[in-house]
Every structure is written in structure tokens, then in C-alpha cells.
Design an enzyme around this catalytic site. Structure first.
Site, PDB file in Angstrom:
ATOM      1  N   TYR A  11      45.041  11.191  74.592  1.00 28.59           N
ATOM      2  CA  TYR A  11      44.454  12.275  75.385  1.00 28.59           C
ATOM      3  C   TYR A  11      43.594  13.175  74.498  1.00 28.59           C
ATOM      4  CZ  TYR A  11      44.222  16.850  77.651  1.00 28.59           C
ATOM      5  OH  TYR A  11      43.786  18.051  78.146  1.00 28.59           O
TER       6      TYR A  11
ATOM      7  N   THR B  18      40.692  21.060  75.038  1.00 32.38           N
ATOM      8  CA  THR B  18      42.134  21.259  74.890  1.00 32.38           C
ATOM      9  C   THR B  18      42.559  21.592  73.468  1.00 32.38           C
ATOM     10  OG1 THR B  18      44.280  20.093  75.078  1.00 32.38           O
ATOM     11  CG2 THR B  18      42.371  18.769  74.565  1.00 32.38           C
ATOM     12  N   ASP B  19      43.701  22.252  73.368  1.00 31.29           N
ATOM     13  CA  ASP B  19      44.325  22.522  72.071  1.00 31.29           C
ATOM     14  C   ASP B  19      44.806  21.241  71.399  1.00 31.29           C
ATOM     15  OD1 ASP B  19      46.121  22.358  74.252  1.00 31.29           O
ATOM     16  OD2 ASP B  19      47.718  23.337  73.112  1.00 31.29           O
TER      17      ASP B  19
END
Length: 295
Positions: free
Chosen positions: A123, A99-100
Site C-alpha cells: 500500500y 499517506t503516512d
């Protein structure tokens, strides 16, 4: 043989469709195989002969993760420790999606693969821990994606289409910037890796091309294109709001825009702009809705 993990998710469904249509030999699994349990994975591995693992399973509830860090790390980190171990035992290649949100958003320009991660939320921290765990097995492709949208599952574009038909005023965040990623375009990159048997392992960024945009910019483009396609929408007022006004539990990076230059240059993969990706998405959604009405 390919082992596709997380075949019921937003991206997993699209990859499974590609595997079916491309007549790849594969096994798709979801919750029936607990990838956080090494004994379960080893039993599955002993009964199935695969040389590719595509992992689409992840804990993706960004805000919930703040109060559920144990489960976030269990699926996003510990499961990757297991998969790396099994991949090494099977000498299998892995494609994994990150993810970014591994970045802190303090950079003004697009993030490259050489930039140091510094996640702001649980996250992002759990996903970065998963990257580090998987990197212990050299035959890996870690693909960071951002602002994913696609068919069949809830996502920002689908939510906006619902809001346009039900709400007159919609407040959308205007101070978080990134680039959207269409599932069907990601699938093309996965298909290339499988067919080319590439050995250019490592971390890659994948998102649709274009200038970085805010969520509000994205919503405005969705609205205009949806209107042009004849979707049922009201005369909506889209109101720019700040992150502070939206009051999200987890911190988000101000800028999580990814540069996809590496994957385009090293793997010779062509990536469409996000406006074109959105147009193709809406066209398919419109066709699907028309077919349902005819039945």
C-alpha cells in the site's frame, strides 16, 4: 470548475458537502469514471471544462494489498500517471491525498516533508509511486494524511464506538504511533487552497496537532469522551497488545507521526489538536443519533 474524484469515500463525501455548501462549481464522480483508463479520462476531459482536480480515490485496504498488488498499483500509481497527463493538458491544479505509510517508522520524532520515504508495505509503495508520478506535473498539492476518521464510512473511531457497546474486552495495538486526522479539518485546508488560488505547490503533511499517540491511547480517549457524551457503552476493558499479537498481514511503521508545521507556516492554516477534533466528531455523531430517534 472542480473535478472531484472519489466523492463517495470517507474524505470525498466531506469535500463534496463543502463544495455544495460553498456553492463551488464542481463535478463529482465515483466508479462511473475509470481513472485507470486514459481514454475514459480524456473523453470526460473533452466534455468538461475544469481547472482543479481533487483526487480522493485510492486503494486503501492495507492488508489486502499485500496479495493484490496489481490493483493497488493500478489505482494508486497508474491512475496518477493519467491524472498528471490530463492536468497538464488542461493546465489544471491537482489536490491529491497520500499517506503516512510512505515512511518506514524508524524515526523517533515526527516526519517532515524533507524526510525520505521508505514504505514497508505494498500500500505504502503504491502510494509513494503515485506521488512520484503526480510530481511530473508541477501544479500539484500532495497532502499526506494519517489515521483518518470521519462520518458516514467505517473508520477506527466508529469501530471503537461499536465495540464499546458490544464487547467487554477490546485488545488495541499499543506499539504503533501516529496522529489522528479529522476529515472536517482536512476539508478546511482544501477550501483554503481553492479560495486562495495558492501556487505554493508541493508535498504537505496534514494531521491534527498534538503529541504522538498509540492506537491504544486513541481508543482510551475515545472511550472517555464517548462516556462523557453519554454514548451507549459497557464497562469495557481496553487491553494493550503488540503488533505481533494482532497479526496483521502487512507491515506497519512503528512511528508514522507527521509534522504539520510546513502547511501551517507556509499556507497559514490553523490546525486543531486531535482531542478537540474527536470531541467535535462525537458531538456531531450524538446530534445525528438524536435526530434519527426523533424521526
Amino acid at each position: 470548475m472542480i473535478w472531484l474524484i472519489g466523492n463517495s469515500g470517507l474524505l470525498g463525501q466531506e469535500i463534496e458537502l463543502m463544495l455544495e455548501q460553498g456553492r463551488f462549481q464542481y463535478i463529482g464522480t465515483g466508479h462511473q469514471i475509470d481513472i485507470t483508463d486514459i481514454d475514459t479520462i480524456r473523453k470526460f476531459s473533452d466534455n468538461n471544462n475544469f481547472n482543479w482536480i481533487i483526487n480522493c480515490a485510492a486503494y486503501t485496504a492495507v492488508d489486502n494489498a499485500e496479495n493484490d498488488s496489481q490493483n493497488a498499483f493500478l489505482l494508486n500509481h497508474h491512475a496518477l500517471v493519467n491524472l498528471a497527463q490530463i492536468a497538464e493538458e488542461k493546465n489544471a491544479k491537482i489536490i491529491h491525498f497520500s499517506t503516512d505509510y510512505v515512511f518506514d517508522g524508524k524515526k523517533n520524532s515526527k516526519y517532515t516533508e524533507e524526510d525520505a520515504p521508505n514504505p514497508l508495505n505494498i500500500y505504502g509503495k503504491s502510494k509513494y509511486a503515485g506521488e512520484l508520478a503526480l510530481a511530473k506535473w508541477e501544479k500539484n498539492f500532495i497532502i499526506r494524511i494519517s489515521w483518518l476518521f470521519g462520518h458516514n464510512k467505517n473508520n477506527f473511531v466508529k469501530t471503537m464506538l461499536t465495540f464499546f457497546n458490544t464487547k467487554e474486552q477490546i485488545g488495541i495495538i499499543n506499539d504503533q504511533f501516529g496522529l489522528p486526522t479529522y476529515t472536517k479539518d482536512v476539508v478546511e485546508a482544501v477550501k483554503f487552497l481553492l479560495q486562495s488560488e495558492s501556487t505554493k505547490y508541493g508535498i504537505y503533511h496534514y494531521c491534527n496537532n498534538g503529541k504522538k499517540i498509540s492506537w491504544c491511547d486513541f481508543a482510551l480517549e475515545i472511550y472517555q469522551q464517548a462516556k462523557d457524551f453519554g454514548f451507549a457503552i459497557k464497562n469495557n476493558e481496553i487491553i494493550p497488545i503488540t503488533t505481533a499479537e494482532y497479526k496483521q498481514t502487512a507491515l506497519r511503521p512503528h512511528n508514522s507521526c507527521l509534522s504539520a508545521n510546513k502547511i501551517m507556516q507556509e499556507l497559514k492554516i490553523s490546525i486543531p489538536c486531535w482531542e478537540n477534533a474527536l470531541e467535535r466528531y462525537l458531538l456531531l455523531e450524538k446530534k445525528s443519533a438524536t435526530i434519527k430517534k426523533m424521526r
